[in-house]
Design an enzyme around this catalytic site. Structure first.
Site, mmCIF file in Angstrom:
data_model
loop_
_atom_site.group_PDB
_atom_site.id
_atom_site.type_symbol
_atom_site.label_atom_id
_atom_site.label_comp_id
_atom_site.label_asym_id
_atom_site.label_seq_id
_atom_site.Cartn_x
_atom_site.Cartn_y
_atom_site.Cartn_z
ATOM 1 N N SER A 199 0.829 -1.202 0.000
ATOM 2 C CA SER A 199 0.000 0.000 0.000
ATOM 3 C C SER A 199 0.865 1.253 0.000
ATOM 4 O O SER A 199 0.591 2.212 -0.735
ATOM 5 C CB SER A 199 -0.914 0.002 1.231
ATOM 6 N N TRP A 234 2.479 1.651 -3.369
ATOM 7 C CA TRP A 234 1.476 2.041 -4.356
ATOM 8 C C TRP A 234 1.234 3.549 -4.316
ATOM 9 O O TRP A 234 1.036 4.181 -5.357
ATOM 10 C CB TRP A 234 0.167 1.304 -4.082
ATOM 11 N N HIS A 235 1.274 4.125 -3.123
ATOM 12 C CA HIS A 235 0.988 5.545 -3.008
ATOM 13 C C HIS A 235 2.089 6.423 -3.614
ATOM 14 O O HIS A 235 1.797 7.546 -4.049
ATOM 15 C CB HIS A 235 0.797 5.924 -1.533
ATOM 16 N N GLY A 236 3.309 5.958 -3.638
ATOM 17 C CA GLY A 236 4.343 6.798 -4.214
ATOM 18 C C GLY A 236 5.704 6.131 -4.222
ATOM 19 O O GLY A 236 5.958 5.188 -3.458
ATOM 20 N N PHE A 264 -0.772 10.192 -7.268
ATOM 21 C CA PHE A 264 -0.557 8.761 -7.059
ATOM 22 C C PHE A 264 -1.095 7.942 -8.228
ATOM 23 O O PHE A 264 -0.910 6.744 -8.250
ATOM 24 C CB PHE A 264 -1.248 8.305 -5.774
#
Length: 512
Positions: free
Chosen positions: A339, A342-344, A512
């Site tokens: 997670s 995935w965000h950055g 994102f």
């Protein structure tokens, strides 16, 4: 094209809505779906038309692979399809980060040119991976090209979610009772859209202007003063709250104007009494995807391996430390690591994910401890629940510092300032804390949009929790009355006045 821009509100939206009304209202729902798909591609290409072929190509390839998997399930083809999606996401999002990290560690002299991240690639990648997995497992009921393209590209949710599921969207496209223009849907949709716009331009954007200078100080390596550091952290936490909440409301409102209901993606997360509860309220569709397609498969694989080795599953409250680590801690931390990434692309996002993984493991461990001792998992005492909400919020604020900072070093400078380790005096007016206090009281005590409009179905599977204020003052619940209409109209007037008078700012989740 930003939802809070004049070109969208006064140009794109009226034209698209009018075309939809003319086509769907005359019974040509198929043409209405094509119209919305083409409009969504125009919406996507407004920023950079060069990336439209990327989105179209991704949809076509995944549609073809999904169709084959429906007819002839193939584990190899599924792995190849998922890997292709991940590789596409990885190239655009992580190539620069990976090469920069290797070059810093080994001084290899490697460098890559600027790779511009295509809008929404993180979101439509997850939607298409879920589609392929479900197609392989026989859970896809429909495979129509136009509907599939609309499911992926539908502009209200394309850029920053919610991450929709094929099972909840495709059936709406074929349902004549929902996929058509209705005055009540347009009225409800406009209401939700206006409330979201108000959150964005009146609340979120000014908070961002307050937080940015303080994070800029930390980015330069200076430890902000105690007051400044807390003010910056709290301002950003509230900014992203209202920014993401506003986007989610605007997406639901836009979908409703076209007779389509999107899933709820935001449900007062700062009212959560632990981090498990928090992730069931914040970016709910991302949590749903991570749980269904990453966490659960990991747990199932571990469970099957244990059972094959003759190790039965532990009974409730009887889990050993080793079993807890294998069955709970490991899948949780790995899922939250994914997670975070995935965000950055940055070590600060890795820390953000691992920190939330640590939070979740602690909560699961504490609940397992209480179950072992026969204690209730949740207390009904007001001071217990109040303390739990405040502790959860504190944990969230600390993690948000890493989410906002441009590096781990900058985040640590902010946290050092929050811990009182700075010798600087404050340069900011402490009276600004009054705004923060008022907004915190708002998010903790006031009903959210779904609660306020609970008498009407504005989103999929919306089951808003009861709000004490509406229970005491039921007259305040939203209803189609002149008074409510006037109140929403006043909010909309101020929101539109601000939106049209200043340059529109991006939503935070666009990056994102």
């Amino acid at each position: 094209m930003l939802f809070n821009s004049m070109v969208f509100i006064a140009g794109f939206l009226p034209v698209v809505l009018l075309g939809f009304i003319l086509l769907a209202g005359s019974g040509r729902q198929r043409y209405a779906a094509i119209w919305l798909t083409l409009a969504s591609l125009v919406f996507y290409g407004w920023w950079n038309p060069a990336y439209v072929p990327l989105l179209v190509g991704s949809m076509v390839v995944n549609y073809l692979i999904g169709g084959y998997l429906m007819r002839r399930p193939s584990r190899s083809l599924l792995v190849l399809g998922v890997a292709a999606n991940v590789a596409l996401l990885g190239y655009y999002k992580y190539t620069g980060f990976l090469f920069g990290t290797l070059d810093s560690a080994f001084d290899l002299g490697w460098s890559v040119g600027d790779i511009i991240l295509p809008l929404a690639i993180s979101f439509f990648t997850f939607q298409q991976i879920a589609y392929l997995v479900d197609a392989h497992d026989g859970e896809v009921a429909e495979h129509d090209f136009v509907n599939y393209c609309l499911f992926i590209s539908f502009f209200p949710q394309l850029i920053a979610g919610p991450i929709t599921h094929h099972g909840e969207m495709l059936k709406q496209f074929n349902d004549s009772s929902t996929f058509r223009p209705r005055l009540d849907n347009i009225s409800l949709g406009l209401t939700v859209f206006v409330l979201g716009l108000f959150k964005k331009v009146i609340l979120a954007d000014p908070l961002g202007e307050n937080a940015s200078p303080i994070f800029a100080i930390a980015a330069d390596g200076t430890v902000p003063s105690l007051y400044d550091a807390w003010y910056g952290a709290l301002s950003y936490t509230l900014q992203i709250y209202f920014d993401f909440s506003g986007y989610s409301d605007m997406a639901i409102g836009l979908g409703l104007m076209f007779g389509l209901r999107l899933p709820v993606n935001f449900n007062s997360p700062f009212k959560a009494h632990n981090v498990i509860d928090y992730w069931s309220r914040w970016h709910m569709t991302l949590t749903r995807f991570l749980t269904a397609y990453i966490y659960n498969p990991i747990v199932m694989r571990i469970t099957r391996a244990r059972m094959a080795a003759g190790k039965p599953l532990p009974r409730r409250g009887k889990m050993s430390l080793g079993t807890f680590v294998v069955l709970i801690a490991y899948p949780t931390v790995l899922t939250m690591f994914i997670s975070g990434v995935w965000h950055g692309a940055g070590w600060q996002f890795v820390v953000f994910g691992l920190l939330h993984g640590f939070y979740l493991v602690v909560v699961h461990g504490f609940r397992a401890y209480k179950a072992r001792r026969g204690l209730p998992l949740d207390s009904d005492k007001l001071w217990h629940r109040t303390g739990a909400v405040l502790l959860t919020f504190l944990c969230v604020v600390v993690a948000m510092v890493f989410f906002r900072a441009n590096s781990v070093t900058a985040a640590m400078a902010m946290l050092s300032g929050m811990a009182g380790l700075s010798e600087l005096s404050t340069d900011f007016d402490k009276s600004n804390y009054l705004t923060v206090a008022v907004l915190l009281a708002f998010v903790w005590f006031m009903p959210n949009v779904q609660q306020w409009m609970a008498g009407f179905r504005t989103a999929l599977d919306a089951q808003p929790r009861e709000n004490w204020l509406l229970r005491w003052f039921p007259i305040a619940v939203w209803s189609p009355t002149p008074v409510i209409g006037l109140a929403v109209g006043v909010l909309g007037f101020f929101a539109l006045a601000v939106a049209f008078s200043v340059a529109p700012t991006e939503f935070l989740y666009f990056q994102f």
